[in-house]
Enzyme design. Structure first.
Site, short mmCIF file in Angstrom:
data_model
loop_
_atom_site.label_atom_id
_atom_site.label_comp_id
_atom_site.label_asym_id
_atom_site.label_seq_id
_atom_site.Cartn_x
_atom_site.Cartn_y
_atom_site.Cartn_z
N LYS A 262 0.85 -1.22 0.00
CA LYS A 262 0.00 0.00 0.00
C LYS A 262 0.87 1.25 0.00
O LYS A 262 0.59 2.22 -0.71
CB LYS A 262 -0.93 0.00 1.22
CG LYS A 262 -2.08 -1.01 1.09
CD LYS A 262 -3.39 -0.44 1.61
CE LYS A 262 -4.56 -1.35 1.31
NZ LYS A 262 -4.51 -2.63 2.06
N LYS B 5 -7.19 -11.89 -13.33
CA LYS B 5 -7.89 -12.28 -12.10
C LYS B 5 -9.11 -11.37 -11.90
O LYS B 5 -9.01 -10.15 -12.02
CB LYS B 5 -6.93 -12.11 -10.92
CG LYS B 5 -7.59 -12.31 -9.57
CD LYS B 5 -6.65 -11.93 -8.43
CE LYS B 5 -7.28 -12.27 -7.12
NZ LYS B 5 -7.70 -11.30 -6.22
N LYS C 150 -12.48 -6.47 -7.95
CA LYS C 150 -13.12 -5.15 -7.97
C LYS C 150 -12.16 -4.08 -8.45
O LYS C 150 -12.53 -3.17 -9.17
CB LYS C 150 -13.61 -4.79 -6.56
CG LYS C 150 -14.91 -5.47 -6.19
CD LYS C 150 -15.40 -5.05 -4.83
CE LYS C 150 -14.57 -5.65 -3.71
NZ LYS C 150 -14.75 -7.08 -3.50
#
Ligand code: ADP
Ligand code: TRP
Length: 320
Positions: A110, A189, A192
């Site tokens: 992140k 893959k 979202k």
């Protein structure tokens, strides 16, 4: 044996979530006492809008119940209904070296993407360890991406026990390597974050549109086609019997069968597959009090277990 898993409430589930995780959670109910919770404290690290968070949690509860979580078999609850987990997090923070957390891949990823981390995100693995250790879980089914978090959990528990004697149950990860990665409409893959999903719940038109957007090669209707690497066939296999798959593959090879036809067959299979769950979902949506009662009953049972663990932990560290 106690099995425990948590899920972050993160929007409309897609068929990747269903076959990669939800179906497994439903099947695990047969294996032992299952605890399953919606990780709303964890979501605070990334979902700051209060109404959005409430809606996500509600929808996640409905989706899981519709997909077959049985409240008679599974203790199903909201993480924040057992706030003792935050007390345990504080205590375990004091048994966790910052170096261990600095090495966490999910945190490093992140930060590498430019996300400015808050301390909640840094300490995410400690909250996750507390989720697991608070309920004396023996087995924790998670995806491969969570493997390191389980190792961190074991490390923390071992260092606690080393200092204060056997207090916490050391859990095992149950990493399912056999779960295939479900491809999205573009062949990557399904996720979202890639915008390539096919939802399991929603209107017929919208879902058909998602199925029709599956990327294929551009062979004409008449030409024979190779089913081996086709995304439509890969998804069809999730819903159809071996004979049905063989029949579809024959049509591919025979020619005069277009991708539009194949997608239509896939859509119908998928629509039928989720029909009972869709019906259950609709009933649950019209009975939100019942959903809330299930979560409350789950929280009550979870609280009993949590209080026992906290008594041991507080006593061990000298807080009582
Ligand atoms: P997304 O990538 O859509 O954000 P999450 O990361 O929230 O999905 O994943 C939730 C769960 O669903 C995890 O257990 C993950 O392993 C599983 N999952 C997500 N996408 C897939 C996929 N394409 N194939 C198999 N499992 C998946
Ligand atoms: N971090 C997990 C995920 O993103 C969710 C989670 C939170 C969890 N607490 C947990 C999973 C405890 C298993 C056990 O998927």
């Amino acid at each position: 044996m106690r099995i425990l898993s948590g899920i972050q409430p993160s929007g409309i589930p897609h068929i990747g979530n269903y076959f990669g995780m939800m179906k497994n959670a439903v099947e695990l109910q047969q294996k032992g006492e299952a605890f399953l919770f919606i990780a709303d404290y964890h979501s605070l690290t990334t979902t700051p809008d209060p109404q959005a968070l409430r809606d996500l949690v509600k929808n996640m509860a409905i989706d899981f119940l519709a997909c077959g979580i049985d409240p008679e078999k599974t203790v199903f609850f909201r993480q924040s209904d057992v706030p003792q987990v935050t007390e345990l997090t504080w205590i375990l923070n004091c048994f966790t070296s910052t170096g261990l957390l600095e090495r966490a891949h999910s945190f490093k990823d992140k930060v590498a993407k430019g996300f400015v981390p808050n301390n909640g995100l840094f300490s995410y693995p400690v909250l996750m360890a507390s989720d697991i250790l608070l309920y004396d879980a023996n087995l924790v089914p998670v995806g491969k991406d969570q493997k390191q978090h389980l190792e961190i959990t074991r490390d923390i528990a071992q260092s606690f026990n080393h200092k204060h004697g056997e207090t916490l149950t050391i859990p095992e990860a149950d990493i399912r390597n056999d779960v295939a990665v479900i491809p999205g409409v573009d062949g990557q893959k399904m996720s979202k974050s890639y915008n390539n999903t096919i939802a399991i719940f929603g209107g017929k038109k919208a879902i058909r549109k998602q199925v029709m957007s599956i990327v294929t090669d551009s062979l004409s209707l008449e030409e024979p086609k190779d089913p081996t690497d086709c995304n439509v066939v890969k998804l069809y296999k999730l819903f159809a019997t071996a004979e049905e798959v063989a029949a579809l593959e024959d049509k591919y090879r025979g020619g005069n069968f277009g991708y539009g036809h194949a997608k239509q067959e896939l859509f119908e299979k998928m629509w039928d597959y989720f029909e009972p769950m869709r019906e259950r979902r609709e009933a649950l949506e019209n009975d939100l009090d019942y959903v809330e009662d299930i979560l409350k009953a789950g929280a009550q049972r979870a609280n009993e277990v949590a209080n026992q663990t906290m008594d041991r932990v507080r006593h061990a560290v000298g807080l009582r």
